[in-house]
Design a protein around this motif. Structure first.
Motif, short mmCIF file in Angstrom:
data_model
loop_
_atom_site.label_atom_id
_atom_site.label_comp_id
_atom_site.label_asym_id
_atom_site.label_seq_id
_atom_site.Cartn_x
_atom_site.Cartn_y
_atom_site.Cartn_z
N ALA A 32 22.26 7.75 24.32
CA ALA A 32 22.98 8.14 23.07
C ALA A 32 22.03 7.67 21.71
O ALA A 32 22.45 8.45 21.00
CB ALA A 32 24.23 6.87 23.02
N THR A 36 21.52 10.75 19.03
CA THR A 36 22.15 10.59 17.68
C THR A 36 21.02 10.66 16.66
O THR A 36 21.27 11.23 15.65
CB THR A 36 22.66 9.38 17.65
OG1 THR A 36 24.06 9.16 18.53
CG2 THR A 36 23.28 9.09 16.33
N GLY A 66 32.77 19.07 18.71
CA GLY A 66 32.27 18.51 20.01
C GLY A 66 32.32 17.12 19.84
O GLY A 66 32.52 16.39 20.75
N THR A 67 31.47 16.82 18.82
CA THR A 67 31.04 15.33 18.70
C THR A 67 32.50 14.41 18.39
O THR A 67 32.59 13.35 18.95
CB THR A 67 30.06 14.98 17.56
OG1 THR A 67 30.45 15.45 16.50
CG2 THR A 67 28.55 15.67 18.16
N SER A 69 35.38 15.38 19.35
CA SER A 69 36.29 15.24 20.80
C SER A 69 35.52 14.15 21.81
O SER A 69 36.11 13.63 22.41
CB SER A 69 36.02 16.86 21.41
OG SER A 69 36.61 17.81 20.65
N TRP A 70 34.31 14.30 21.88
CA TRP A 70 33.44 13.24 22.57
C TRP A 70 33.85 11.75 22.17
O TRP A 70 34.23 10.77 23.07
CB TRP A 70 32.00 13.37 22.32
CG TRP A 70 31.39 14.21 23.56
CD1 TRP A 70 30.95 15.46 23.39
CD2 TRP A 70 31.38 14.16 25.00
NE1 TRP A 70 30.43 16.06 24.54
CE2 TRP A 70 30.76 15.14 25.65
CE3 TRP A 70 31.64 13.09 25.86
CZ2 TRP A 70 30.56 15.44 26.85
CZ3 TRP A 70 31.49 12.97 27.21
CH2 TRP A 70 31.12 14.06 27.72
N TYR A 73 37.12 10.87 23.46
CA TYR A 73 37.01 10.74 24.88
C TYR A 73 36.71 9.23 25.13
O TYR A 73 37.29 8.52 25.59
CB TYR A 73 36.22 11.75 25.46
CG TYR A 73 36.00 11.26 26.75
CD1 TYR A 73 36.96 11.55 28.02
CD2 TYR A 73 34.62 10.98 27.29
CE1 TYR A 73 36.68 11.24 29.15
CE2 TYR A 73 34.35 10.92 28.51
CZ TYR A 73 35.25 10.75 29.51
OH TYR A 73 35.03 10.71 30.84
N GLY A 74 35.49 8.97 24.36
CA GLY A 74 34.98 7.63 24.30
C GLY A 74 35.95 6.60 23.84
O GLY A 74 35.96 5.43 24.91
N ILE A 82 29.26 6.14 24.34
CA ILE A 82 29.97 7.30 23.82
C ILE A 82 30.59 7.32 22.61
O ILE A 82 30.41 7.96 21.50
CB ILE A 82 30.89 8.03 25.08
CG1 ILE A 82 30.35 8.27 26.18
CG2 ILE A 82 31.84 8.92 24.32
CD1 ILE A 82 31.00 8.76 27.31
N ASN A 86 28.80 9.30 19.31
CA ASN A 86 29.58 10.22 18.81
C ASN A 86 30.23 9.79 17.59
O ASN A 86 30.47 10.84 16.68
CB ASN A 86 30.52 10.81 20.06
CG ASN A 86 29.78 11.49 20.92
OD1 ASN A 86 29.17 12.68 20.75
ND2 ASN A 86 29.45 10.81 21.96
N SER A 90 29.07 12.36 14.73
CA SER A 90 30.18 13.04 14.08
C SER A 90 30.01 13.06 12.36
O SER A 90 30.10 13.95 11.91
CB SER A 90 31.56 12.36 14.08
OG SER A 90 31.81 12.85 15.54
#
Length: 112
Positions: A32, A36, A66-67, A69-70, A73-74, A82, A86, A90
């Motif tokens: 990560a 990043t 996408g970031t 969304s991740w 999710y995290g 995560i 992200n 983001s």
């Protein structure tokens, strides 16, 4: 509902800080951190030059989506690597997206 969610996130962070991380978590945080960090040379260059001439708007639109969304999710699965990666990614991808979008609008106005 929001307070309960925030408390759950705080408990998750506390758990990660209180107990020794497993090798899997360490690898996750390393991965990560590296992915990043990969954003920042472009962010720094973009902010300094204020130019995104050679950057693809569709690519950074998808990267930002996408970031985010991740990140969601995290948060849903309470996964610290995560969430951290992200969350920061983001912000970094949004900075580039913002400059690119602003440049595209400027060129459209100048063309009129």
């Amino acid at each position: 509902m929001k307070v309960k969610f925030a408390l759950t996130i705080l408990r998750t962070f506390y758990y990660h800080l209180k107990y020794i991380m497993t090798a899997t978590e360490i690898i996750g945080l390393l991965a990560a951190s590296l992915t990043t960090a990969a954003f920042f040379p472009q962010v720094i260059k973009t902010v300094k030059s204020k130019s995104t001439k050679d950057i693809s708007l569709p690519m950074y639109s998808l990267m930002f989506a996408g970031t985010v969304s991740w990140l969601v999710y995290g948060l849903l699965i309470f996964d610290l690597p995560i969430i951290l990666a992200n969350g920061i990614s983001s912000i970094a991808s949004f900075v580039i997206f913002y400059f690119k979008f602003r440049e595209v609008l400027h060129h459209k106005k100048a063309a009129k």
